[in-house]
Scaffold this active site. Structure first.
Site, PDB file in Angstrom:
ATOM      1  CG  ASP A  80     102.712 -27.219 103.749  1.00  0.00           C
ATOM      2  OD1 ASP A  80     101.571 -27.014 103.283  1.00  0.00           O
ATOM      3  OD2 ASP A  80     103.026 -26.939 104.921  1.00  0.00           O
ATOM      4  CE1 TYR A  86     103.955 -22.906 109.738  1.00  0.00           C
ATOM      5  CE2 TYR A  86     104.925 -23.825 107.748  1.00  0.00           C
ATOM      6  CZ  TYR A  86     103.972 -23.869 108.754  1.00  0.00           C
ATOM      7  OH  TYR A  86     103.047 -24.891 108.765  1.00  0.00           O
TER       8      TYR A  86
END
Length: 337
Positions: free
Chosen positions: A50, A55
């Protein structure tokens, strides 16, 4: 080896210990360490990974794509997310508008070096975009073969119900919710979990160890260990702050004898605890060292007896957060500018 569970009301099986790279890849962890962690995950049987475009401002997707290159794609389940800005500054570089979703999926696929993701998740709810617009865009991505299933993250019970109803009308499958959940943070239990059961959605939970607090390494009355997350202003110190008080840390220390009686490290106890909830399909674990991956993976298949669960509740007492309205607090009411 790690066990599999079905994700929502679908035929997709995922590893109940899922590898997540939120604060690590392209941020806290050098690429060599990231490679060792992903290698360890694959070796212990973790096949579900994931990430999100936001990010490390797309860096985490890039690193993960490089590390999974050459693996048998049919044997992996790769998840990513859309909502936050992944580096742009315009008004359409954030949120769940059709424009942002359609642009973002192509960027994610390129960075992950894959033709499709198994699960594409709305990273937050977008109050500025009609839900119908968002779900139609997701449906088009599914029909184009760029994503197989749709999920959400940190949505409320009512938002999950509404999204699932639209997904059903559009003949696509909304199968997952990704909330924070741990022994200390149980805000999904009263509303999100019952709603999810109603509509065929299961949970992929993040921070099952409460950003490391449930390992017991933070002691009441003592400064956090050097190099720990609580000291890292770039890597989660602000988020862990809610648990860094003596009341919580004193209660957490009471979990140590319970873990010892079960012959489990405290981190494994914490991961195993979230997996006792039958609406949880997977616990997301991150790692900065491969041995952390190996140890956390051992929580797969652990069954905690009722007396241990009761002892955990008694040990933590009133420091457990259960207010379902805390989910609302994680949802921006307007898109970040």
């Amino acid at each position: 080896m790690v066990n599999y569970r079905y994700l929502g009301n679908s035929g997709l099986k995922i590893t109940e210990i899922t590898y997540g790279n939120w604060l690590t890849h392209a941020s806290q962890v050098a690429n060599e360490q990231a490679a060792a962690c992903v290698k360890a995950a694959l070796e212990v049987g973790i096949t579900t990974f994931d990430t999100a475009d936001a990010y490390a401002a797309t860096g985490a997707e890039t690193v993960l794509g490089d590390l999974l290159k050459g693996e048998n794609r049919a044997e992996l389940e790769i998840f990513t997310k859309v909502y936050w800005s992944a580096g742009g500054h315009g008004p359409n570089t954030v949120g769940l508008s059709r424009k942002h979703i359609m642009h973002s999926i192509d960027g994610s696929l390129k960075r992950l070096q894959t033709d499709y993701v198994d699960l594409y998740q709305a990273h937050r709810y977008d109050h500025e975009t009609p839900l119908e617009e968002t779900m139609v865009a997701f449906a088009d991505i599914v029909r184009q073969g760029k994503a197989l299933y749709i999920g959400v993250s940190e949505w409320t019970a009512d938002q999950i119900r509404a999204g699932a109803a639209l997904a059903k009308e559009l003949n696509i499958q909304l199968i997952s919710s990704q909330p924070q959940y741990s022994m200390l943070w149980r805000v999904i239990e009263d509303e999100v979990v019952p709603a999810s059961r109603e509509v065929g959605v299961s949970q992929i939970v993040w921070s099952p160890i409460a950003q490391g607090v449930l390992t017991g390494k933070y002691k009441p009355g003592q400064a956090p260990p050097e190099g720990s997350r609580a000291t890292d202003e770039k890597g989660g110190a602000n988020m862990i702050k809610r648990f860094m008080n003596d009341d919580v840390l004193t209660r957490v220390q009471k979990l140590a004898p319970i873990a010892a009686e079960l012959d489990l490290p405290m981190a494994q106890l914490a991961v195993a605890w979230v997996l006792q909830n039958d609406n949880v399909a997977a616990a997301l674990v991150g790692a900065s060292r491969p041995e952390q991956v190996v140890e956390n993976a051992k929580a797969s298949g652990v069954v905690l007896p009722p007396d241990a669960l009761a002892a955990i509740d008694a040990a933590l007492g009133d420091v457990v957060e259960k207010d379902p309205h805390k989910t609302v607090e994680t949802n921006p009411t307007t898109r970040p500018r």
